[in-house]
Design an enzyme around this catalytic site. Structure first.
Site, mmCIF file in Angstrom:
data_model
loop_
_atom_site.group_PDB
_atom_site.id
_atom_site.type_symbol
_atom_site.label_atom_id
_atom_site.label_comp_id
_atom_site.label_asym_id
_atom_site.label_seq_id
_atom_site.Cartn_x
_atom_site.Cartn_y
_atom_site.Cartn_z
ATOM 1 N N LYS A 65 3.201 -8.547 6.826
ATOM 2 C CA LYS A 65 2.615 -9.092 8.067
ATOM 3 C C LYS A 65 1.136 -9.452 7.849
ATOM 4 C CE LYS A 65 4.071 -5.449 10.553
ATOM 5 N NZ LYS A 65 4.964 -4.746 9.601
ATOM 6 N N THR A 66 0.396 -8.525 7.247
ATOM 7 C CA THR A 66 -1.028 -8.780 6.979
ATOM 8 C C THR A 66 -1.190 -9.935 5.995
ATOM 9 O OG1 THR A 66 -1.349 -6.408 7.215
ATOM 10 C CG2 THR A 66 -3.184 -7.639 6.284
ATOM 11 N N ASP A 110 -3.780 -5.364 13.430
ATOM 12 C CA ASP A 110 -2.596 -4.619 12.992
ATOM 13 C C ASP A 110 -2.311 -3.532 14.027
ATOM 14 O OD1 ASP A 110 -0.553 -4.025 11.318
ATOM 15 O OD2 ASP A 110 -1.757 -3.047 9.782
ATOM 16 N N THR A 159 4.916 -2.659 14.265
ATOM 17 C CA THR A 159 6.191 -2.163 13.749
ATOM 18 C C THR A 159 7.106 -1.832 14.936
ATOM 19 O OG1 THR A 159 5.104 -0.019 13.676
ATOM 20 C CG2 THR A 159 5.374 -1.153 11.591
ATOM 21 N N ARG A 218 5.780 -4.232 -0.687
ATOM 22 C CA ARG A 218 4.696 -3.277 -0.955
ATOM 23 C C ARG A 218 5.179 -2.163 -1.876
ATOM 24 N NH1 ARG A 218 2.326 -0.729 4.180
ATOM 25 N NH2 ARG A 218 1.341 -2.761 4.419
#
Ligand code: ADE
Length: 335
Positions: A65-66, A110, A159, A218
Site C-alpha cells: 500500500k505504501t 497509513d 488493514t 514484504r
C-alpha cells in the site's frame, strides 16, 4: 568488532526496503487490475490539470500500500508526505501538515482507521473543499475561522476497512483492495530484489522462498535478506535451494510459511481451548499478543491457508491445522 544488534538490523532493513521499493508502474509487480484503474485516474487528472482524487487502499499488511502511494506520487510528478493515523494526535498536527503541503502534493496516511475523531472531523472538510475550519478560543468567546490549504491528494491505507468512519470512506474517489500475490509474482519480486541486492540465487531457491512468503512481498524480501545473511556467513556466493532450506530452518519458517508466532496461535486454540471456538480477546490474552496483532498479522494468512475458521462463536482450528501440527484431532470434532 561490529556486532549486529536488532536495532542496527532494523535500520539496515529500512534502508534496503527503500532501495527495493519499486518506483514506476513497470517495476511494480502484481495487482494488475488496481494498477490499470489507477493509471487511468492519474492520466485523466493530469490531462485535465486537476489534482488526482483522494484514494484509499485496503488489504493485509505488507502487500504494497505504501509502495503504491510512492509510485503514484512519482507518476504524478508531485512530492509525497507520509504519516500514520495514530501519530496525528491533535487537530494542530494535521493543520500543520496540511498548511505545509505544496500544491498537488500527496498526503499518505497509513492506518487511517486509527485517526482520532476530532482530527478526522477536521480532515473531512479539508478533503472536501481544501479548507480547514478552525475554532479559536473557548466557550462564549469561541469563533470559527476558515483557512485555505493547498490542493492535495489524500491517499489512505488501512488493514481494516470496516473500522473506517463512513464520512471518511465517502470522500475517496477510488477505493482499492490489494490482494495476496501469486507465487509467480513473488518469484519475479524475489528475482528483482536479488538483482538490486547483487546477490546470486538459483531458480529453485527463488521458488522455495516464494512458497514460504505468505503471498506477501514484504515477507519475500525479508526472507531473501535473511537467507542472504546466512549465505554470507557460510561463505557462499550463490544461494542454492539447499542453502535457502537451511536458512529457513534456522528462521523456523515451515513448509507453509508459518513462523513460531503463527504456530503458537494455532497451538493455543487447540491445546488451551480444545480447538475452539474461542473469542479474540481470550485468545489474545492466552497467547500474550494484542488482539489487533492477531487480527492484522496472524489471522489473515492462517485463514487463507484454511487453518482457522471464524464462526459467530469465535475462532476454530480446522482439521488442516491439526494435521499441519501433527496433533490428532479429537474424534467428536471429526463427526
Ligand atoms: N516490493 C514490494 N512490493 C513490490 C511489488 N509489488 N513489486 C515489486 N517489488 C516490490
Amino acid at each position: 568488532m561490529f556486532v549486529k544488534t536488532p536495532a542496527t538490523t532494523k535500520i539496515e532493513d529500512e534502508t534496503l526496503d527503500t532501495q527495493l521499493r519499486p518506483k514506476t508502474w513497470d517495476e511494480y509487480i502484481g495487482q494488475d487490475k488496481v494498477k490499470q484503474k489507477l493509471n487511468i485516474i492519474i492520466e485523466a487528472a493530469k490531462k485535465r490539470g486537476e489534482p488526482v482524487e483522494h484514494l484509499l487502499f485496503y488489504g493485509n499488511s505488507g502487500l504494497g500500500k505504501t509502495t503504491l502511494a510512492h509510485v503514484i506520487s512519482r507518476v504524478m510528478g508531485k512530492g509525497i508526505k507520509t504519516c500514520s493515523g495514530p501519530t496525528l494526535e491533535k487537530t494542530g498536527d494535521l493543520a500543520s501538515i496540511l498548511t505545509n503541503l505544496q500544491d498537488g502534493e500527496v498526503l499518505f496516511v497509513d492506518e487511517c482507521h486509527r485517526i482520532q475523531r476530532l482530527v478526522a472531523e477536521m480532515l473531512y472538510s479539508a478533503l472536501e473543499d481544501f479548507k480547514l475550519h478552525l475554532i479559536l478560543g473557548k466557550g462564549p468567546m469561541a469563533r470559527t475561522m476558515e483557512l485555505a490549504v493547498p490542493r492535495f491528494t489524500f491517499i489512505g491505507a488501512t488493514t481494516r476497512l470496516s473500522l473506517l468512519p463512513g464520512p471518511l470512506r465517502n470522500r475517496f474517489g477510488g477505493i482499492f483492495q490489494l490482494d495476496f500475490y501469486t507465487s509467480e509474482d513473488l518469484e519475479k519480486i524475489i528475482r528483482r530484489s536479488a538483482n538490486i541486492l547483487k546477490v546470486a540465487i538459483d531458480q529453485d531457491a527463488v521458488r522455495l522462498l516464494a512458497t514460504r512468503s505468505r503471498f506477501t512481498p514484504r515477507i519475500a524480501n525479508r526472507l531473501l535478506k535473511r537467507v542472504r545473511d546466512f549465505a554470507t556467513v557460510e561463505g557462499s556466493e550463490l544461494i542454492t535451494k539447499e542453502m535457502a532450506t537451511k536458512g529457513l530452518e534456522l528462521l523456523e519458517v515451515d513448509e507453509s510459511g508459518l513462523e513460531p508466532e503463527d504456530r503458537k496461535i494455532l497451538r493455543c486454540i487447540i491445546e488451551r481451548f480444545g480447538g475452539g471456538p474461542v473469542g479474540i480477546k481470550a485468545l489474545a490474552s492466552s497467547a500474550a499478543e494484542e488482539p489487533e496483532t492477531i487480527l492484522d498479522i496472524y489471522e489473515p494468512y492462517l485463514m487463507q491457508l484454511g487453518f482457522i475458521e471464524r464462526t459467530p462463536q469465535g475462532r476454530v482450528a480446522t482439521s488442516l491445522a491439526y494435521k499441519h501440527l501433527g496433533i490428532a484431532m479429537p474424534q467428536r470434532d471429526l463427526l
